[in-house]
Design an enzyme around this catalytic site. Sequence first.
Site, PDB file in Angstrom:
ATOM      1  CG  ASN A 127     -10.383   4.712  23.407  1.00 29.35           C
ATOM      2  OD1 ASN A 127     -11.490   5.230  23.380  1.00 29.35           O
ATOM      3  ND2 ASN A 127      -9.911   3.988  22.424  1.00 29.35           N
ATOM      4  CG  ASP A 144     -17.413   4.234  22.007  1.00 30.56           C
ATOM      5  OD1 ASP A 144     -17.196   4.446  20.803  1.00 30.56           O
ATOM      6  OD2 ASP A 144     -16.502   4.030  22.838  1.00 30.56           O
ATOM      7  CG  ASP A 149     -10.536   5.954  19.712  1.00 31.53           C
ATOM      8  OD1 ASP A 149     -10.976   6.793  20.508  1.00 31.53           O
ATOM      9  OD2 ASP A 149     -11.105   4.879  19.468  1.00 31.53           O
ATOM     10  CG  ASP A 190     -12.225   0.457  15.296  1.00 31.94           C
ATOM     11  OD1 ASP A 190     -11.718   0.462  16.431  1.00 31.94           O
ATOM     12  OD2 ASP A 190     -12.953   1.392  14.892  1.00 31.94           O
ATOM     13  CG  ASP A 191      -8.022  -1.163  19.242  1.00 33.08           C
ATOM     14  OD1 ASP A 191      -6.861  -1.458  18.947  1.00 33.08           O
ATOM     15  OD2 ASP A 191      -8.401  -0.882  20.406  1.00 33.08           O
ATOM     16  CE  LYS A 219     -13.412   4.939  15.752  1.00 29.97           C
ATOM     17  NZ  LYS A 219     -14.221   3.709  15.849  1.00 29.97           N
TER      18      LYS A 219
END
Length: 727
Positions: free
Chosen positions: A477, A545, A475, A363-364, A473
């Site tokens: 945000n 989330d 995203d 992920d991030d 993924k």
Amino acid sequence: MAIICKDNVITLKTKNSVYQMKEDRGFLFHTYYGPNVGDTDMSYLWRTIDRGFSGNPEGIDDRGFSLDTQLLEYPGYGTGDYRDYCLRVVYPDGSQVTNLKYVDHEILEGKYALEGLPAMYQGDEKAETLKITLRDIHRHVEVLLYYGVFENLDIITRACKVINQGEESVHLRRAYSMCLDFHQKDMDFIQFYGRHAMERVMERSPLHHGIQGVGSRRGYSSHQYNPFVMLAKHDTTEDSGWCWGSCFVYSGNFQAEAEVSQANNTRLTMGIHDTQFDFLLEPGESFTAPEVMLSFSSEGMGKLSRNYHKAIRRNICRGKFKNARRPILINNWEATYFGFDTDKLLEIAREAKNVGIEMLVMDDGWFGKRDDDNSGLGDWVVNEKKLPGGLKRLVDGVNEIGLKFGIWFEPEMVSEDSDLYREHPDWALKVPGHSLTRGRNQLVLDFSREDVRQYIFDKMSEILESANIEYVKWDANRHMTDVWSAMLPAERQGEVFHRYILGLYDFLEKITQKFPDVLFEGCSGGGGRFDAGMMYYHPQIWCSDDTDAIERLRIQYGTSFAYPVSTVGSHVSVCPNHQTGRSVSMKTRGVVAMSGTFGYELDITKMSEEDKNVVREQVEEFKKYYDLIQQGDYYRLSDDGTKSNYVAWQFVSEDQKESLVNVVVLRTKANPPFQFVYLRGLKAESLYHVEGTELNLTGAALMNGGYLLPVVSDDYEAVQIHLVECE
Ligand code: GLA
């Protein structure tokens, strides 16, 4: 023929519904949308009376005839219909009156497509298109109304194109996608509101005089309101009664409104929100309003949902992963947040492999300077401090362990503390010289600009080509503010919101075509862009989330009204849950997450052997039920837990031979009353074996007598019932 044209009446027919319109004295009226009435001319229901303050169009010698009280297909602004309208154009002389008249229509084989916009495609279905031309005779503005009729799916799509055929430029200030008028007002408006980490909560309220509606001015479809609404008769339930759905195939600003008028008729409209909407059309230019998917059910909301599930799964979702089995993944976000390195990820991968998980998603935090969420977005270069030896070394390592590898991107964003922003401050949406608004300490890149998109596209491609990456993924945000583009002249700034979304779609089309073997999962702080538009590019979207299984019951319940389980990103996470602090059993977390794409979002290296064994069983179970869950018919067997003490839902295979019932009992009680759950969708006459018991019961018994739930000894216990038809 699904489209029948007789005299001036055009009837669109699907398996269980009829939609009808009629041309009369140059106007295009709506006459009906409901259960099958054949091709009866439904205008016998019209009545004209002379209503005070409802004007009459010139050339019609009848004081009872007013656009203000008729049912219309696509009302323009300024000619006597004072209700919510679809089209408002500002002409060079400042006038805003648009007088739309019917010109002609065409019936076309197959389903129309919309250039640059997502829309239902025909696939293996039968589909026909109706194209109607309306024109303003004075101003030469033309509106093409498109209707796509999917007979077997019970879906009618609508979209339209506004063309400036005149010699002067005009400004579109509103161009909605559709209007649906009803004679009655005795209905409820149903919408799905929410917030970050609690998306798509169903709310049902009776229509009242005036306007009731939801929308987004946030740039994206949003967590706050979903671009799907329904109207239902007051007594409509899951299994009975009439309801209508309207689902926007669009990911930006939208508005959906229901207005009850003085004459007690109802108008439902849907389209791009007209706040800061101002589209300049030079002579010959056109604007396309995105698609709306309409559906009608006379068998309750469950049937309506199943219509949408099928249509989205089969005729919106595309690419390899529309049908291909998707991997069970483990994502490191809640396991490590920004604090990971190659060794840690490989450790997770090894443990994940041991329990049968199929893919690791990083992920991030793997790029630029990104140790928290204050910097680095836009710098899509691998951070070698965290990943020494680069991405390839990590991915090869993960592959050697026997797992696929996926990666996180946030392509549309930029941090002010990034090399990209230092080099190109004008690439972000903002008004020069103004103070700006930050969200998660980041700005939104101006995706209406080709050069910006191209730069990010190249960077993303480089990364995706640098190693064996099989999943992304995607995203986003924060929401938009300070919407102004350095590339557009003043008179086109009202186009930025929409041009951004067109740019996003263009990017998504190109990247999914360039990397057809990569599975893309959408995300916007969870489900902030959970809409049918994104599903055209991303067959699955991170639903929320909020990974708390009990909160997810409500979120996934609301989500299920329009969107199929195959699109719902859902993972088991650790307890106490990071969002709510609640603890529930692994079993309950597994049952809830399995009603989605399924995966894990926790540090498996810290799990007890006992829990790892549960994971191993869950992974096996999900693989066993995969087709039933992803392709089966979905039935809601309860509400979202507001009134009932359990939340239950059921999957039934298309041939009705197999079914999986999922129940989460909310509260344990002393001296408990018995609780029954009533199944759906089974063959009444058939005998079903209840796996793990001695019971063989008929579908009729299970649906009418119900299933008696075991007595639970703790809050939030889950029960799963697997039924197989006896040979
Ligand atoms: C969003 C996503 C999360 C995670 C973080 C990373 O909030 O919804 O799942 O990817 O971003 O910053």
